[in-house]
Design a protein around this motif. Structure first.
Motif, mmCIF file in Angstrom:
data_model
loop_
_atom_site.group_PDB
_atom_site.id
_atom_site.type_symbol
_atom_site.label_atom_id
_atom_site.label_comp_id
_atom_site.label_asym_id
_atom_site.label_seq_id
_atom_site.Cartn_x
_atom_site.Cartn_y
_atom_site.Cartn_z
ATOM 1 N N HIS A 232 0.913 -1.347 -0.105
ATOM 2 C CA HIS A 232 -0.053 -0.066 0.095
ATOM 3 C C HIS A 232 0.824 1.197 -0.176
ATOM 4 O O HIS A 232 0.610 2.243 -0.767
ATOM 5 N N ASN A 235 2.499 1.507 -3.366
ATOM 6 C CA ASN A 235 2.114 1.663 -4.625
ATOM 7 C C ASN A 235 0.661 2.662 -4.588
ATOM 8 O O ASN A 235 0.047 2.859 -5.469
ATOM 9 N N PRO A 238 -5.722 1.219 -5.240
ATOM 10 C CA PRO A 238 -6.099 1.162 -6.801
ATOM 11 C C PRO A 238 -6.786 2.536 -7.499
ATOM 12 O O PRO A 238 -7.460 3.054 -6.708
ATOM 13 N N ALA A 239 -7.086 2.486 -8.569
ATOM 14 C CA ALA A 239 -7.297 3.527 -9.192
ATOM 15 C C ALA A 239 -8.938 3.992 -9.198
ATOM 16 O O ALA A 239 -9.642 4.696 -8.949
ATOM 17 N N ASN A 240 -9.507 2.880 -8.721
ATOM 18 C CA ASN A 240 -10.912 2.966 -8.680
ATOM 19 C C ASN A 240 -11.582 2.699 -7.291
ATOM 20 O O ASN A 240 -12.542 2.119 -6.941
ATOM 21 N N TRP A 241 -10.584 2.881 -6.319
ATOM 22 C CA TRP A 241 -10.746 2.679 -4.952
ATOM 23 C C TRP A 241 -12.272 3.331 -4.243
ATOM 24 O O TRP A 241 -12.796 2.688 -3.595
ATOM 25 N N GLN A 242 -12.724 4.257 -4.944
ATOM 26 C CA GLN A 242 -13.629 4.820 -4.387
ATOM 27 C C GLN A 242 -15.095 4.231 -4.624
ATOM 28 O O GLN A 242 -16.099 4.092 -3.757
ATOM 29 N N GLU A 243 -14.999 3.079 -5.212
ATOM 30 C CA GLU A 243 -16.060 2.299 -5.717
ATOM 31 C C GLU A 243 -16.508 1.548 -4.556
ATOM 32 O O GLU A 243 -17.530 0.904 -4.516
ATOM 33 N N THR A 248 -8.627 5.699 1.284
ATOM 34 C CA THR A 248 -7.279 4.974 0.552
ATOM 35 C C THR A 248 -6.792 4.040 1.458
ATOM 36 O O THR A 248 -6.311 2.917 1.215
ATOM 37 N N THR A 251 -8.165 0.503 1.699
ATOM 38 C CA THR A 251 -7.457 -0.424 0.619
ATOM 39 C C THR A 251 -6.570 -1.344 1.009
ATOM 40 O O THR A 251 -6.095 -2.458 0.421
#
Length: 353
Positions: A232, A235, A238-243, A248, A251
């Motif tokens: 974490h 990197n 992930p780009a779509n984490w809010q879904e 953050t 995740t």
């Protein structure tokens, strides 16, 4: 948080008040009746206008201006229901530590207000020496050679460690910016870390069925935690984490997802109670305003389902975010609650109830 008032003169009171500025009565909080109440001295103890028939004494930490909670005078306890969970406090001969510790206690007592109202199981290290809930408030140490040993905020088998530097607004803001977080508060730390404690008590310790139900929502916590954090921090999210996640950091690992969601559930319940106490209604004067109306006319701690909370929370956050922006301030609630996150909040709601 509910709105309190002085029983002697009707002055509105905050949870932290120790003196009524209107009539001069000393004040104390009685958790059993959920009142900040005016007091009348009876020798070394007090009668409470908000709870007649019982004599009270102050928690020992009141002498240090760090607590305003009361205990029945015939109790053998010297500390209140919140302070008896302390295991370590910082060196109070240092004025900076004293000021920071008082801020920590204010946040911790606010946490316990909600935990007690939700009737969650709370055992201290006297009740449960191995797994009871306890707090270490520690400061970074510098040895003779100038080497710094940094205290890390975290949780381990019921023991929550908080670095007292988090009580310094400038330092906390520096860390918030460094970590790329939209929100970082003392109360948020307490709510997050206590989420790990309740994961242990309400899920891990309840057997395989409870674990499987939790894994179905948050994922498999048996994934290597240390490696997950390394990945974490290396990197990011992930780009779509809010879904699927409320933040953050959620995740990083299922444990952190649970703790972040738990903290947000407590944010929502406590803030909605405040809105109810002030009679706040949201009725936007726009064409689609009817879809964003809210009136919190219920006790959020006793809501029957998560939908009731969310249906009121979203309009409230839209309104207060807009007011904050009008003052040039960051959003009051800078988070997006996707359907997947609301499902997770529903799991926390059902668990607490």
């Amino acid at each position: 948080m509910k709105l309190f008032e002085c029983e002697h003169c009707g002055q509105p009171l905050y949870f932290e008040n120790t003196l009524c500025e209107s009539c001069g009565h000393q004040l104390g909080y009685i958790p059993e009746v959920n009142k900040v109440t005016a007091l009348e001295p009876e020798g070394q103890v007090f009668t409470a206008l908000g709870a007649p028939g019982t004599l009270y004494k102050f928690c020992q930490n009141a002498e240090l201006d760090a607590c305003n909670w009361l205990i029945p005078s015939d109790s053998t306890e010297t500390h209140c229901a919140a302070c008896r969970h302390n295991r370590t406090i910082p060196d109070l001969s240092d004025a900076e530590n004293m000021a920071r510790w008082r801020k920590l206690e204010m946040a911790k007592h606010h946490l316990f207000y909600t935990l007690l109202k939700l009737k969650l199981p709370l055992r201290n290290r006297v009740d449960d020496p191995q797994g009871g809930l306890a707090f270490d408030f520690l400061s970074d140490q510098v040895d003779a050679n100038g080497n710094v040993t940094t205290v890390l905020t975290g949780h381990d088998e019921g023991l929550i460690t908080i670095n007292v530097a988090e009580a310094d607004d400038a330092e906390r803001e520096r860390r918030r910016t460094q970590m790329g977080e939209p929100y970082r508060t003392l109360l948020g730390h307490f709510r997050h870390e206590v989420g790990h404690y309740f994961w242990d008590k309400l899920i891990r310790d309840q057997g395989e069925e409870a674990l499987e139900k939790c894994r179905a929502v948050f994922g498999d916590e048996r994934a290597d935690y240390g490696q997950a954090l390394q990945t974490h921090y290396a990197n990011g999210a992930p780009a779509n984490w809010q879904e699927s996640f409320v933040s953050t950091y959620a995740t990083a690992h299922p444990w952190e997802d649970f703790a972040e969601t738990w903290a947000h559930y407590l944010h929502i319940v406590d803030t909605l109670e405040t809105a109810r106490a002030f009679g706040i209604k949201v009725k936007p004067k726009i064409k689609l305003g009817s879809e964003m109306q809210a009136e919190v006319d219920f006790d959020p701690h006793k809501a029957t389902n998560i939908e009731i909370l969310i249906d009121n929370w979203l309009p409230l956050t839209y309104a207060v975010n807009a007011m904050n922006r009008s003052m040039g301030q960051p959003d009051f609630y800078p988070f997006i609650l996707s359907p997947a996150v609301i499902t997770k909040l529903g799991y926390i709601h059902d668990l607490t109830h």
